[in-house]
Design a protein around this motif. Sequence first.
Motif, PDB file in Angstrom:
ATOM      1  N   ASN A 175      -3.437   6.101   6.401  1.00 45.16           N
ATOM      2  CA  ASN A 175      -2.324   5.349   6.990  1.00 45.16           C
ATOM      3  C   ASN A 175      -1.064   6.182   6.974  1.00 45.16           C
ATOM      4  OD1 ASN A 175      -3.797   2.898   7.401  1.00 45.16           O
ATOM      5  ND2 ASN A 175      -3.749   2.662   5.175  1.00 45.16           N
ATOM      6  N   ASP A 189      -4.526  11.743   4.612  1.00 46.06           N
ATOM      7  CA  ASP A 189      -4.301  10.313   4.336  1.00 46.06           C
ATOM      8  C   ASP A 189      -4.677   9.515   5.587  1.00 46.06           C
ATOM      9  OD1 ASP A 189      -3.595   7.995   3.120  1.00 46.06           O
ATOM     10  OD2 ASP A 189      -1.427   8.254   3.397  1.00 46.06           O
ATOM     11  N   PHE A 211       3.070  10.901  -3.812  1.00 43.91           N
ATOM     12  CA  PHE A 211       1.641  11.083  -3.980  1.00 43.91           C
ATOM     13  C   PHE A 211       1.211  12.492  -3.577  1.00 43.91           C
ATOM     14  CE2 PHE A 211      -2.767  10.865  -2.563  1.00 43.91           C
ATOM     15  CZ  PHE A 211      -3.357  10.411  -3.738  1.00 43.91           C
ATOM     16  N   THR A 249      -7.572   8.090   0.670  1.00 41.66           N
ATOM     17  CA  THR A 249      -6.813   6.916   1.111  1.00 41.66           C
ATOM     18  C   THR A 249      -6.918   5.783   0.107  1.00 41.66           C
ATOM     19  OG1 THR A 249      -6.701   5.251   2.831  1.00 41.66           O
ATOM     20  CG2 THR A 249      -8.834   6.220   2.430  1.00 41.66           C
ATOM     21  N   VAL A 250      -6.083   4.762   0.307  1.00 44.04           N
ATOM     22  CA  VAL A 250      -6.130   3.565  -0.537  1.00 44.04           C
ATOM     23  C   VAL A 250      -7.192   2.590  -0.031  1.00 44.04           C
ATOM     24  CG1 VAL A 250      -4.772   1.681  -1.480  1.00 44.04           C
ATOM     25  CG2 VAL A 250      -3.667   3.833  -0.914  1.00 44.04           C
ATOM     26  N   SER A 251      -7.417   2.644   1.276  1.00 38.05           N
ATOM     27  CA  SER A 251      -8.239   1.601   1.895  1.00 38.05           C
ATOM     28  C   SER A 251      -9.710   1.763   1.537  1.00 38.05           C
ATOM     29  CB  SER A 251      -8.072   1.666   3.410  1.00 38.05           C
ATOM     30  OG  SER A 251      -9.097   0.938   4.014  1.00 38.05           O
ATOM     31  N   ASP A 252     -10.291   0.716   0.958  1.00 40.08           N
ATOM     32  CA  ASP A 252     -11.726   0.762   0.719  1.00 40.08           C
ATOM     33  C   ASP A 252     -12.446  -0.140   1.720  1.00 40.08           C
ATOM     34  OD1 ASP A 252     -10.897  -1.653  -0.160  1.00 40.08           O
ATOM     35  OD2 ASP A 252     -11.927  -1.576  -2.092  1.00 40.08           O
ATOM     36  N   GLU A 253     -11.782  -0.416   2.831  1.00 43.46           N
ATOM     37  CA  GLU A 253     -12.449  -1.238   3.843  1.00 43.46           C
ATOM     38  C   GLU A 253     -13.501  -0.415   4.551  1.00 43.46           C
ATOM     39  OE1 GLU A 253     -10.338  -3.868   6.546  1.00 43.46           O
ATOM     40  OE2 GLU A 253      -8.580  -3.515   5.292  1.00 43.46           O
ATOM     41  N   LYS A 303      -1.450   8.126 -12.040  1.00 44.21           N
ATOM     42  CA  LYS A 303      -2.769   8.470 -12.583  1.00 44.21           C
ATOM     43  C   LYS A 303      -2.952   9.991 -12.636  1.00 44.21           C
ATOM     44  CE  LYS A 303      -6.634   6.176 -11.614  1.00 44.21           C
ATOM     45  NZ  LYS A 303      -7.599   5.367 -10.858  1.00 44.21           N
ATOM     46  N   GLN A 361       0.471   4.156  -3.787  1.00 40.29           N
ATOM     47  CA  GLN A 361       0.704   5.595  -3.874  1.00 40.29           C
ATOM     48  C   GLN A 361       1.302   5.975  -5.225  1.00 40.29           C
ATOM     49  OE1 GLN A 361      -0.127   7.226  -1.084  1.00 40.29           O
ATOM     50  NE2 GLN A 361       0.036   5.713   0.562  1.00 40.29           N
ATOM     51  N   HIS A 417       3.272  10.166   2.071  1.00 44.24           N
ATOM     52  CA  HIS A 417       3.931   9.654   0.867  1.00 44.24           C
ATOM     53  C   HIS A 417       4.282  10.841  -0.035  1.00 44.24           C
ATOM     54  CE1 HIS A 417       4.667   7.182  -2.664  1.00 44.24           C
ATOM     55  NE2 HIS A 417       4.767   6.168  -1.828  1.00 44.24           N
ATOM     56  N   ARG A 469      -5.211  -3.906  -5.712  1.00 44.09           N
ATOM     57  CA  ARG A 469      -6.265  -3.954  -4.691  1.00 44.09           C
ATOM     58  C   ARG A 469      -6.636  -5.394  -4.352  1.00 44.09           C
ATOM     59  NH1 ARG A 469      -9.087  -0.355  -2.395  1.00 44.09           N
ATOM     60  NH2 ARG A 469      -8.494   1.376  -3.740  1.00 44.09           N
ATOM     61  N   SER A 510      -1.260   5.832  -7.929  1.00 44.79           N
ATOM     62  CA  SER A 510      -2.144   6.998  -7.872  1.00 44.79           C
ATOM     63  C   SER A 510      -1.441   8.231  -8.416  1.00 44.79           C
ATOM     64  CB  SER A 510      -2.568   7.254  -6.427  1.00 44.79           C
ATOM     65  OG  SER A 510      -3.308   6.163  -5.965  1.00 44.79           O
ATOM     66  N   TYR A 511      -0.193   8.337  -8.016  1.00 41.82           N
ATOM     67  CA  TYR A 511       0.587   9.478  -8.503  1.00 41.82           C
ATOM     68  C   TYR A 511       0.642   9.469 -10.031  1.00 41.82           C
ATOM     69  CZ  TYR A 511       4.720  12.227  -9.614  1.00 41.82           C
ATOM     70  OH  TYR A 511       5.583  13.137 -10.149  1.00 41.82           O
ATOM     71  N   LEU A 532     -11.170   7.733  -2.410  1.00 43.24           N
ATOM     72  CA  LEU A 532     -10.153   6.710  -2.610  1.00 43.24           C
ATOM     73  C   LEU A 532      -9.117   7.186  -3.612  1.00 43.24           C
ATOM     74  CD1 LEU A 532     -12.565   3.663  -2.763  1.00 43.24           C
ATOM     75  CD2 LEU A 532     -11.048   4.328  -0.875  1.00 43.24           C
ATOM     76  N   LYS A 533      -7.879   6.797  -3.375  1.00 40.78           N
ATOM     77  CA  LYS A 533      -6.800   7.287  -4.219  1.00 40.78           C
ATOM     78  C   LYS A 533      -6.874   6.725  -5.625  1.00 40.78           C
ATOM     79  CE  LYS A 533      -3.487   8.344  -0.605  1.00 40.78           C
ATOM     80  NZ  LYS A 533      -2.179   8.021  -0.002  1.00 40.78           N
ATOM     81  N   ASP A 534      -7.575   5.568  -5.790  1.00 40.89           N
ATOM     82  CA  ASP A 534      -7.626   5.021  -7.140  1.00 40.89           C
ATOM     83  C   ASP A 534      -8.840   5.527  -7.919  1.00 40.89           C
ATOM     84  OD1 ASP A 534      -9.459   3.673  -5.637  1.00 40.89           O
ATOM     85  OD2 ASP A 534      -9.149   1.741  -6.653  1.00 40.89           O
ATOM     86  N   MET A 535      -9.583   6.495  -7.361  1.00 45.58           N
ATOM     87  CA  MET A 535     -10.656   7.113  -8.136  1.00 45.58           C
ATOM     88  C   MET A 535     -10.038   7.917  -9.285  1.00 45.58           C
ATOM     89  SD  MET A 535     -12.941   8.438  -4.978  1.00 45.58           S
ATOM     90  CE  MET A 535     -13.935   9.570  -5.900  1.00 45.58           C
ATOM     91  N   TYR A 577      -3.956  -1.031 -10.798  1.00 41.59           N
ATOM     92  CA  TYR A 577      -4.438  -0.680  -9.466  1.00 41.59           C
ATOM     93  C   TYR A 577      -5.443  -1.707  -8.954  1.00 41.59           C
ATOM     94  CZ  TYR A 577      -4.951   2.511  -5.620  1.00 41.59           C
ATOM     95  OH  TYR A 577      -4.874   3.070  -4.382  1.00 41.59           O
ATOM     96  N   ASP A 636      -0.124  14.012   3.872  1.00 40.40           N
ATOM     97  CA  ASP A 636       0.094  12.653   3.370  1.00 40.40           C
ATOM     98  C   ASP A 636       1.556  12.332   3.570  1.00 40.40           C
ATOM     99  OD1 ASP A 636       0.417  10.288   1.768  1.00 40.40           O
ATOM    100  OD2 ASP A 636      -1.504  10.831   0.819  1.00 40.40           O
ATOM    101  N   HIS A 677       0.829  -1.197   0.000  1.00 48.48           N
ATOM    102  CA  HIS A 677       0.000   0.000   0.000  1.00 48.48           C
ATOM    103  C   HIS A 677       0.862   1.244   0.000  1.00 48.48           C
ATOM    104  CE1 HIS A 677      -1.584   3.222   2.650  1.00 48.48           C
ATOM    105  NE2 HIS A 677      -2.548   3.210   1.743  1.00 48.48           N
TER     106      HIS A 677
END
Lengths: 652, 216
Positions: B60, B58, B17, B86-90, A435, A429, B14, A471, A432-433, B107-110, A467, B12, A424
């Motif tokens: 985490n 962020d 990012f 965040t990355v977590s989709d929990e 993207k 990261q 990171h 996931r 995402s960056y 979510l970061k992957d949006m 991604y 964040d 993760h």
Amino acid sequence: MLIRPPKLSQLSLIARLSLALLILILPGVLSLLISGWMTNLSSGGGEAINMAGSLRKQSYLIAATALAPADPIPGSHPNLREVIAEFERRLYHDSIRKALPQDDKDAVRIRFNEIESRWRNEIRPGLERDDALYASILLPSTHQYVHEIDQFVDALEQAHEERLKLLAQLQWISLLTVFGVFVWILIWAYRAITYPLSSMAKVANLVESGHYAARISTPASGEIGTLKTALNRMFNELENSYSQLESRVAEKTAELEQNQTALQLRYRIKALLADHEPDQAIFDSVLKALGEFIPLQNAAICLTETNPRDIPLKSAFKLANNQQEGIRLGCLEQDCAGCLEHSQQKQGSHPRKELVFPLLDSGITYGIMPLTLQDGITLSGWQMQVLEDVSHNLGAALAGSRRKQSLHRLALFEERSVIARELHDSLAQALSYLKIQVVRLQSQLNDKPDDAQATLQELREGLNAAYRQLRELLTTFRLQINQGGLNAALQATIKEFSERTGIQIELANHLLGIELAAEEEIHVLQIIREALANVHHHAMAHSAQVHLAWIGNEIVVQINDDGRGINPSPERAQHYGLSIMRDRAHSLGGSLSIQPGLVQGTQVMLRFIPSTPFSNRESHHDTHTPSPASQPESDRPDQPSFNRHSNQDHSA
Amino acid sequence: MNSTLYRIVVIDDHPLFRKGVVQLLALNPQFQVVGEAAGGVEGVKTVAQLQPDLVILDLNMKDMDGIATLREIKLLDLDSKVVMLTVSDESRDLVNAVRAGADGYLLKDMEPEDIIARLQEALDGQMAIPERLGRALALALREDDTTDRNQQISHLTEREQEILQCLAQGLSNKLVGRELGIAEGTVKVHVKSLLRKLNFRSRLEAAVWAVENGIK
């Protein structure tokens, strides 16, 4: 009150000794008295003899006086009268009278009567007459008379002598009596005192040397008798208490031996269970050890995943039994719940031949240990205790093994979640960056030709795909199998997928009782998840079935769906998931096949041999699950090609 | 409306990012990144100092995680909105964030464009949650004990109840003001009051709850 004179034998020793002494003294005293009396008698005797003897002299004196001429000098001659008086005084003297016995026939008396009557009737009258005639015969008559007196004296002497002889005899008798009494006392003392005492001493020695049954049989009386009775009573007591002691010692010894046996058994089983993870061999050894100590006909250890009561029949597995000894349990295999109930119903009524011990640890049942006793054997308390202990030990060992496994599992998941976090932190990261950069590039290239836009779009999709895969990986790594084990995780997965996808998914898990290693559980779960994800994404299915079973020594996992079926050469997008599944199957040491379902849809099948200790089971009696393994592999032409396909994928 | 300039702080850990987010926000002239922080502790300080309109946070992070940072920021009692990115989709993370008072959860992957759009919505006072997470959130929040709130709702003033209905429709403060014919600032005051009365930590939580409980 009547006082009975005590019997001699009942008299005390002192009384008897006194009596004996009295008897010893009595003759002496008697002889003394008799001697005294005799002496008294004899003392007169001598005087009487003397007096009688003097009668002869007196007789001659009378004769001489009477015959003598008149004395020349008056008074120089004894007067006749005086002499006669003297004679009479002597004849009737006390000493003679005393010596005369009363008995008329006695010789002394007769002689005395003769001389006395002759004196009175013949001599004295003759003298008084004083005639010449008489004078002429006086001398011979006197001579004859003296002869008679002699005879009297002789008789007297003889009587005296006889009395002396009698005295001597009496003395002898008395002496003999004393001697006899002495000897008798000696004999009596030996028989009544010495002999009983020595025999008592002998018996006491015997008893001392351990012959407790010895008793004093010598007859004894008085104090010795009392002593004998007392001693015999004491010996009785001794024998009693000794025999009691002996029986108690024997009892204790037996008890100790039992304890030792039980301890040995416990130790052996503890040692067996402590050294290794419990597996078939260990269970065999444990049962063998049990069989050596307790007469068993059959014995088995059946492992169940949870409480056997909660498990539907036929799902509990019998995994271990003592086959080495030719012992096979005569139960319906895989019917442990029935076995347990069966045994408990019988409990209480009469001694049971079949016993079932639950393998418990802190309230959780890990299995059962059914035993069949040999005919006519009932177990004693300590044996039951040992069996219970052994079952506890087994339960604890199983619990320990399970704990170890869950610790291992925990460590495994810990590691996986670390990996997930790292993935993760880095990849996600970065993706995402990228993207964002693509978006920026897109806005910068706004007016540029369509080609560039298309490339950008491609790039974007690629990034999105990457991604998505990431996931999936993260989900995988976050996947945890916790206390509930594989079954709970499977149920959760099925529930999750059913809710998310709307596909009806059935789970049929026949693996209860089989413990897989943590890695194996993860792989199985992942393959199922992957397969279900494929069903969801590609199959357009309405329902799916997940089937797990233990067939032979293999675990077979099938995922069937009723979807549109699989393309013989699946598109690239699917390859990724398929190759992951194949990799997982490979790391399980098993095989994965994907083929069209029997009627429609797709069938994914995983087969592998688990690495857990219970896998070397020999029985092949599992019939309640449809066995795809029964189909020959060669009948599936698509399978080898599929494998090749996956290999190509790998190399790509 | 578009002329409003939003001051934004990005937290964040990171760096790459964070740089990307800053670049992304730069694409929209309405957004002005006034501060960056590489961790929760530093982030809280920055927010306290700059009092931005929006905090992008962020989840985490190494020194202090996103939820704790979020609570700290909420304790500052600023008007700043906080959106988790965040990355977590929990769903667990989502629910925790909403309970801690997050105004949005992205979510970061949006798609980056989507992120921008959602941030704008959040600034308007709407729920900023990706659709696929909305359902999970509603499910999780339903498990909360709501009996207290159902009683408390009678303690709301008429105006507050009207505003709660507007929130349930996903209206921003400005739109609520227009709807009810009151100033935007007044709406803010009412929202704060009703959140306090019903013990909500964010208008997002209140909105989800209102929808779930059929208040429209």
